[in-house]
Design a protein around this motif. Structure first.
Motif, PDB file in Angstrom:
ATOM      1  N   ARG A  55      72.565  13.210 101.742  1.00 30.50           N
ATOM      2  CA  ARG A  55      71.869  11.965 101.403  1.00 30.50           C
ATOM      3  C   ARG A  55      71.999  10.975 102.544  1.00 30.50           C
ATOM      4  O   ARG A  55      72.758  11.170 103.473  1.00 30.50           O
ATOM      5  N   GLU A  56      71.273   9.876 102.449  1.00 33.43           N
ATOM      6  CA  GLU A  56      71.324   8.855 103.481  1.00 33.43           C
ATOM      7  C   GLU A  56      72.404   7.830 103.190  1.00 33.43           C
ATOM      8  O   GLU A  56      72.727   7.567 102.037  1.00 33.43           O
ATOM      9  N   ILE A  57      72.929   7.262 104.270  1.00 36.39           N
ATOM     10  CA  ILE A  57      73.847   6.142 104.163  1.00 36.39           C
ATOM     11  C   ILE A  57      73.439   5.137 105.221  1.00 36.39           C
ATOM     12  O   ILE A  57      72.916   5.521 106.271  1.00 36.39           O
ATOM     13  N   TYR A  58      73.616   3.856 104.939  1.00 38.41           N
ATOM     14  CA  TYR A  58      73.211   2.812 105.875  1.00 38.41           C
ATOM     15  C   TYR A  58      74.413   2.376 106.703  1.00 38.41           C
ATOM     16  O   TYR A  58      75.477   2.083 106.173  1.00 38.41           O
ATOM     17  N   ILE A  59      74.206   2.327 108.020  1.00 36.17           N
ATOM     18  CA  ILE A  59      75.232   1.824 108.932  1.00 36.17           C
ATOM     19  C   ILE A  59      74.794   0.423 109.343  1.00 36.17           C
ATOM     20  O   ILE A  59      73.761   0.254 109.997  1.00 36.17           O
ATOM     21  N   ALA A  60      75.561  -0.574 108.943  1.00 37.87           N
ATOM     22  CA  ALA A  60      75.222  -1.964 109.245  1.00 37.87           C
ATOM     23  C   ALA A  60      75.790  -2.381 110.598  1.00 37.87           C
ATOM     24  O   ALA A  60      76.766  -1.812 111.081  1.00 37.87           O
ATOM     25  N   LYS A  61      75.168  -3.414 111.195  1.00 32.03           N
ATOM     26  CA  LYS A  61      75.661  -3.945 112.467  1.00 32.03           C
ATOM     27  C   LYS A  61      77.043  -4.557 112.286  1.00 32.03           C
ATOM     28  O   LYS A  61      77.906  -4.443 113.148  1.00 32.03           O
ATOM     29  N   ALA A 104      85.582  12.285 108.165  1.00 32.12           N
ATOM     30  CA  ALA A 104      84.278  12.952 108.248  1.00 32.12           C
ATOM     31  C   ALA A 104      84.071  13.849 107.029  1.00 32.12           C
ATOM     32  O   ALA A 104      82.979  13.887 106.459  1.00 32.12           O
ATOM     33  N   VAL A 105      85.106  14.554 106.618  1.00 32.15           N
ATOM     34  CA  VAL A 105      85.027  15.399 105.422  1.00 32.15           C
ATOM     35  C   VAL A 105      84.828  14.541 104.182  1.00 32.15           C
ATOM     36  O   VAL A 105      84.018  14.867 103.304  1.00 32.15           O
ATOM     37  N   ARG A 106      85.534  13.423 104.083  1.00 26.99           N
ATOM     38  CA  ARG A 106      85.369  12.515 102.935  1.00 26.99           C
ATOM     39  C   ARG A 106      83.928  12.002 102.868  1.00 26.99           C
ATOM     40  O   ARG A 106      83.325  11.959 101.798  1.00 26.99           O
ATOM     41  N   LEU A 107      83.371  11.636 104.020  1.00 28.89           N
ATOM     42  CA  LEU A 107      81.988  11.174 104.070  1.00 28.89           C
ATOM     43  C   LEU A 107      81.037  12.281 103.630  1.00 28.89           C
ATOM     44  O   LEU A 107      80.107  12.050 102.857  1.00 28.89           O
ATOM     45  N   ALA A 108      81.268  13.511 104.098  1.00 28.96           N
ATOM     46  CA  ALA A 108      80.420  14.645 103.716  1.00 28.96           C
ATOM     47  C   ALA A 108      80.531  14.938 102.225  1.00 28.96           C
ATOM     48  O   ALA A 108      79.530  15.252 101.578  1.00 28.96           O
ATOM     49  N   LYS A 109      81.728  14.848 101.667  1.00 25.72           N
ATOM     50  CA  LYS A 109      81.905  15.111 100.234  1.00 25.72           C
ATOM     51  C   LYS A 109      81.197  14.068  99.389  1.00 25.72           C
ATOM     52  O   LYS A 109      80.599  14.386  98.370  1.00 25.72           O
ATOM     53  N   MET A 125      71.293   6.794 108.142  1.00 22.45           N
ATOM     54  CA  MET A 125      71.737   8.053 108.719  1.00 22.45           C
ATOM     55  C   MET A 125      71.762   9.101 107.615  1.00 22.45           C
ATOM     56  O   MET A 125      72.313   8.880 106.541  1.00 22.45           O
ATOM     57  N   LEU A 126      71.160  10.250 107.873  1.00 20.78           N
ATOM     58  CA  LEU A 126      71.208  11.366 106.934  1.00 20.78           C
ATOM     59  C   LEU A 126      72.505  12.120 107.180  1.00 20.78           C
ATOM     60  O   LEU A 126      72.735  12.631 108.265  1.00 20.78           O
ATOM     61  N   VAL A 127      73.375  12.151 106.179  1.00 28.81           N
ATOM     62  CA  VAL A 127      74.683  12.787 106.310  1.00 28.81           C
ATOM     63  C   VAL A 127      74.546  14.272 105.991  1.00 28.81           C
ATOM     64  O   VAL A 127      74.149  14.632 104.886  1.00 28.81           O
ATOM     65  N   PRO A 128      74.862  15.156 106.941  1.00 30.53           N
ATOM     66  CA  PRO A 128      74.805  16.594 106.644  1.00 30.53           C
ATOM     67  C   PRO A 128      75.831  16.977 105.588  1.00 30.53           C
ATOM     68  O   PRO A 128      76.866  16.324 105.449  1.00 30.53           O
ATOM     69  N   ALA A 129      75.557  18.047 104.862  1.00 34.85           N
ATOM     70  CA  ALA A 129      76.461  18.477 103.799  1.00 34.85           C
ATOM     71  C   ALA A 129      77.624  19.309 104.326  1.00 34.85           C
ATOM     72  O   ALA A 129      78.716  19.257 103.787  1.00 34.85           O
ATOM     73  N   GLY A 130      77.449  20.106 105.356  1.00 33.10           N
ATOM     74  CA  GLY A 130      78.530  20.947 105.868  1.00 33.10           C
ATOM     75  C   GLY A 130      78.888  22.057 104.901  1.00 33.10           C
ATOM     76  O   GLY A 130      78.131  22.403 104.001  1.00 33.10           O
ATOM     77  N   ASN A 131      80.084  22.627 105.042  1.00 37.66           N
ATOM     78  CA  ASN A 131      80.525  23.701 104.150  1.00 37.66           C
ATOM     79  C   ASN A 131      81.768  23.282 103.386  1.00 37.66           C
ATOM     80  O   ASN A 131      82.675  24.062 103.178  1.00 37.66           O
TER      81      ASN A 131
END
Length: 131
Positions: free
Chosen positions: A35-41, A25-30, A70-76
């Motif tokens: 920004r948006e990312i697409y989640i495919a079926k 989850a942290v890697r995805l946020a970094k 999906m809009l990925v939040p930035a977090g801290n």
């Protein structure tokens, strides 16, 4: 991830951390925060999400969240110090808002707001009508 660091994982990032791990989850946020990312079926091994979290984890995220953008939040993840200066510097260099959001670890709307503020500083804006 070190045990001492407790990232703030807002909204969907907390769900992702519960499903596939805090580290991913942290890697995805970094890499995609703000920004948006697409989640495919059926995520391909070369998809942007699969490259970040792995194909099997991308499939888990599809089962958890469904397909679509999906809009990925930035977090801290990276802290507050120097973000305004870095954003201003990158805007001055002509870097796109999306790249700045990824680089500085902020939401793209934050970059857009700061860009507008730099173009028209607060002291040059229209003053209040009822002073």
């Amino acid at each position: 991830m070190s045990d001492g660091f407790k990232p703030y994982l807002p909204g969907v990032l907390a769900l992702i951390a519960d499903e596939i791990s805090v580290d991913l989850a942290v890697r995805l946020a970094k890499q995609r925060g703000g920004r948006e990312i697409y989640i495919a079926k059926d995520p391909a091994p070369g998809s942007s999400l699969s490259k970040i979290v792995g194909q099997s984890n991308a499939q888990k995220l599809y089962k958890l969240l469904g397909s679509g953008k999906m809009l990925v939040p930035a977090g801290n993840i990276c802290g507050q110090t120097g973000r305004r200066q870095r954003i201003a510097m990158l805007l001055d260099q002509g870097v796109s808002h999306s790249i700045i959001a990824a680089e500085v670890d902020v939401h793209i709307r934050t970059v857009e707001r700061m860009s507008a503020e730099l173009r028209c500083p607060k002291d040059l804006r229209q003053s209040d009508l009822f002073l």
